[in-house]
Design an enzyme around this catalytic site. Structure first.
Site, short mmCIF file in Angstrom:
data_model
loop_
_atom_site.label_atom_id
_atom_site.label_comp_id
_atom_site.label_asym_id
_atom_site.label_seq_id
_atom_site.Cartn_x
_atom_site.Cartn_y
_atom_site.Cartn_z
N ARG A 53 -10.02 0.10 15.46
CA ARG A 53 -10.07 0.73 14.13
C ARG A 53 -11.06 -0.16 13.36
NH1 ARG A 53 -4.43 1.70 10.92
NH2 ARG A 53 -4.85 -0.39 10.17
N LYS A 111 0.85 -1.20 0.00
CA LYS A 111 0.00 0.00 0.00
C LYS A 111 0.89 1.25 0.00
CE LYS A 111 -0.18 -0.10 5.03
NZ LYS A 111 -0.87 -0.66 6.19
N MET A 125 10.44 25.52 0.40
CA MET A 125 9.62 24.60 -0.38
C MET A 125 10.48 23.74 -1.31
SD MET A 125 6.42 25.50 -2.88
CE MET A 125 5.28 26.00 -1.61
N TYR A 184 14.41 31.91 5.20
CA TYR A 184 13.22 32.63 5.67
C TYR A 184 13.24 32.83 7.18
CZ TYR A 184 10.96 31.82 1.13
OH TYR A 184 10.65 31.80 -0.20
#
Ligand SMILES: *Cc1c(COP(=O)(O)O)cnc(C)c1O
Length: 369
Positions: A135, A37, A310, A262
């Site tokens: 769950r 997965k 980023m 930053y």
């Protein structure tokens, strides 16, 4: 011409195969399910499954139906489990593609039965029971109702019973024994020893041998990591499958007292040599690594200075002579005598290796070696 990114997630087929064989052998005679997965935890679901399948792995696990169908389309003819069940409106695809659903509700059983009857087929299902994770899964008092329902519905056949451990990554937690005990209560209530019972994830498989039962479902260990974030006997043990590299974009000398990146959250304490790297949180290099991450350049560790941006971050190479544009930088993996693994990054980010691997693997071009 193929245009490559500066950044590469490198997936080692050799390490993947090593882990698969090691785990399969450890778990034997229990069957082995390879959990693929989340795009194989960032390692590439199709590529990894294909490679494992060609090397003898016959059982795969994914979260959703869409993933299972895409495995089928890519020639995986083994058994494919969908651990989260499926939307009843897609029951026909489950039947047609011969997917093995893990079931916890009546609606999908009805839908499956209808679809199977229509296609003149039988579908094997595994019942998901809740032995303490709270769950997915049915509770003990629902067992009889579900067994009856499966019995009466044409086209569906109970093949197995699954549960999942909440605390098995803690090698010492008494919770796991309690959970396994509750799973045993389910087993006694179901009273059918011909079914396949499975509950062990990587942690169960590695740390709680008695829980392996008929099948183990391994994810993180297949990709080379121990579920509790502690690497053991790396010689004979698991081998990390993913590494992540980039290149130096620019190098510059920065005077003492200058702020970097930053917010100027770091100020140089001395005249410094700073390397700019094309890796940021968009590439899965978390902003939490601001002022605390490390990378490897020329075989030596360089600390991250200032905030991770980023698409870029800055590292201090003052003490590493000769660093220049184009030098290879290892973000995850080994270079020289230094190694950074996903557990190291996870610790610095306050998370687990699973998330680090998904973030890096699923946000970068992958190369298979
Ligand atoms: C993800 C998952 C696994 C695999 O867990 P690992 O800790 O990665 O080995 C096993 N079973 C279920 C139900 C899962 O969701």
């Amino acid at each position: 011409m193929d245009i490559h990114s500066f950044n590469k997630a490198i997936i080692s087929r050799r390490a993947l195969l090593h882990n698969f064989r090691l785990l399969q052998e450890k778990a034997s005679p229990s069957a082995f399910l390879a959990m693929v997965k989340a795009d194989a935890y960032g390692h590439g679901m199709l590529e990894c499954s294909d490679y494992l399948f060609r090397n003898g792995c016959t059982i795969f696990g994914v979260a959703e139906l869409g993933e299972a169908v895409s495995l089928r389309k890519n020639g995986i003819s083994g058994k494919i489990f969908i651990m989260m069940g499926f939307d009843p409106q897609f029951a026909e695809a489950v039947v047609q593609q011969q997917i093995t659903p893990v079931i916890y509700d009546r609606l999908s059983l009805h839908a499956l039965s209808q679809a199977a009857s229509k296609q003149n087929q039988k579908v094997a299902v595994h019942l998901k029971v809740d032995s303490g994770m709270n769950r997915l899964g049915i509770q003990l008092e629902q067992v009889d109702e579900f067994l009856d329902l499966i019995d009466t519905l044409p086209g569906v056949e109970l093949e197995g019973v699954a549960s999942h451990f909440p605390c098995a990554d803690d090698r010492l937690s008494p919770e796991t024994r309690k959970n396994y005990q509750r799973f045993t209560v389910f087993r006694e209530r179901i009273a059918n020893e011909n079914l396949t019972y499975h509950i062990a994830n990587s942690a169960g498989t590695l740390f709680h041998e008695e829980t392996r039962r008929d099948m183990v479902r391994c994810g993180i260990s297949l990709y080379g990591y121990y579920p509790d974030g502690v690497m053991m006997d790396t010689e004979a043990g698991l081998q990390p499958v993913m590494s992540f590299t980039t290149r130096v974009l620019q190098v510059k000398d920065v005077p003492q007292g200058e702020g970097i990146s930053y917010g100027h959250t770091f100020r140089t304490l001395q005249p410094s040599r700073i390397a700019i790297l094309p890796v940021g949180y968009e590439d899965g290099y978390s902003r939490k690594l601001s002022n605390c991450g490390e990378v490897i350049i020329r075989g030596r560790r360089a600390p991250v200075r200032g905030r991770v941006c980023m698409n870029m971050c800055m590292v201090d190479v003052t003490d590493i002579p000769g660093v220049e544009t184009g030098d290879e930088v290892v973000i995850l993996g080994a270079q020289g005598n230094e190694t950074i693994n996903a557990d190291d990054l996870a610790r610095q980010c306050g998370t687990i290796s699973y998330e680090i691997l998904c973030m890096i693997g699923n946000n970068n071009q992958r190369e298979y070696i």
